[in-house]
Motif scaffolding. Structure first.
Motif, mmCIF file in Angstrom:
data_model
loop_
_atom_site.group_PDB
_atom_site.id
_atom_site.type_symbol
_atom_site.label_atom_id
_atom_site.label_comp_id
_atom_site.label_asym_id
_atom_site.label_seq_id
_atom_site.Cartn_x
_atom_site.Cartn_y
_atom_site.Cartn_z
ATOM 1 N N GLU A 127 38.569 25.585 81.867
ATOM 2 C CA GLU A 127 39.983 25.945 81.715
ATOM 3 C C GLU A 127 40.779 25.537 82.944
ATOM 4 O O GLU A 127 41.877 24.982 82.830
ATOM 5 N N ARG B 6 49.771 22.302 73.952
ATOM 6 C CA ARG B 6 48.532 22.446 73.177
ATOM 7 C C ARG B 6 47.462 23.192 73.972
ATOM 8 O O ARG B 6 46.725 24.017 73.426
ATOM 9 N N LEU B 7 47.387 22.895 75.256
ATOM 10 C CA LEU B 7 46.433 23.595 76.107
ATOM 11 C C LEU B 7 46.740 25.089 76.123
ATOM 12 O O LEU B 7 45.842 25.920 75.955
ATOM 13 N N TRP B 8 47.999 25.434 76.294
ATOM 14 C CA TRP B 8 48.379 26.846 76.315
ATOM 15 C C TRP B 8 48.181 27.502 74.950
ATOM 16 O O TRP B 8 47.856 28.690 74.878
ATOM 17 N N LEU C 3 45.717 26.793 72.984
ATOM 18 C CA LEU C 3 44.273 27.072 72.976
ATOM 19 C C LEU C 3 43.946 28.295 73.826
ATOM 20 O O LEU C 3 43.114 29.127 73.442
ATOM 21 N N SER D 258 44.871 31.306 71.894
ATOM 22 C CA SER D 258 43.863 31.546 70.855
ATOM 23 C C SER D 258 42.628 32.217 71.435
ATOM 24 O O SER D 258 42.073 33.144 70.834
ATOM 25 N N ALA D 259 42.212 31.764 72.605
ATOM 26 C CA ALA D 259 41.031 32.357 73.248
ATOM 27 C C ALA D 259 41.304 33.796 73.674
ATOM 28 O O ALA D 259 40.446 34.673 73.518
#
Length: 123
Positions: free
Chosen positions: A25, A59-61, A63, A66-67
């Motif tokens: 991350e 998109r990274l944020w 994800l 979501s985590a």
């Protein structure tokens, strides 16, 4: 020569196996920050790369959100709420940048990503 290649391949595989989710991350956040910083530093010739850099970061944020919201995520509720609030700020700030692109507006996203990455790495 094949023995050297096999040794290198085995070492690379071992190195990949020990990368923790936190380190992954952190690395991805640094990558996103670097992409945004590159656009900001060379705005005149890199402005066309803005959308790609913002999309990667968003998109990274997504994800990360979501985590954090996964049912089996062990983080305390307060930390989850803080991350979700930060993600909400990032999404809103990204929209503002898209509506009125300016190089200096990217600094906030760069700093947040770097600070979160440093925290994930324990610094």
């Amino acid at each position: 020569m094949q023995n050297g290649f096999n040794a290198y391949a085995a070492a690379a595989k071992t190195a990949q196996a020990v990368v923790t989710p936190r380190e992954l991350e952190a690395s991805l956040l640094i990558k996103a920050a670097t992409r945004l910083q590159t656009v900001a530093e060379d705005w005149g010739s890199r402005e066309r790369d803005l959308d790609d850099a913002l999309t990667y970061n968003r998109r990274l944020w997504m994800l990360l959100v979501s985590a954090v919201t996964a049912e089996d995520n062990p983080l305390p509720v307060g930390i989850k709420q803080n991350i979700l609030s930060l993600a909400n700020f990032i999404f809103n700030h990204t929209i503002q940048i898209m509506l009125a692109p300016q190089a200096q507006s990217l600094g906030v996203l760069v700093n947040i990503n770097r600070d979160i990455a440093a925290g994930l790495r324990g610094r």
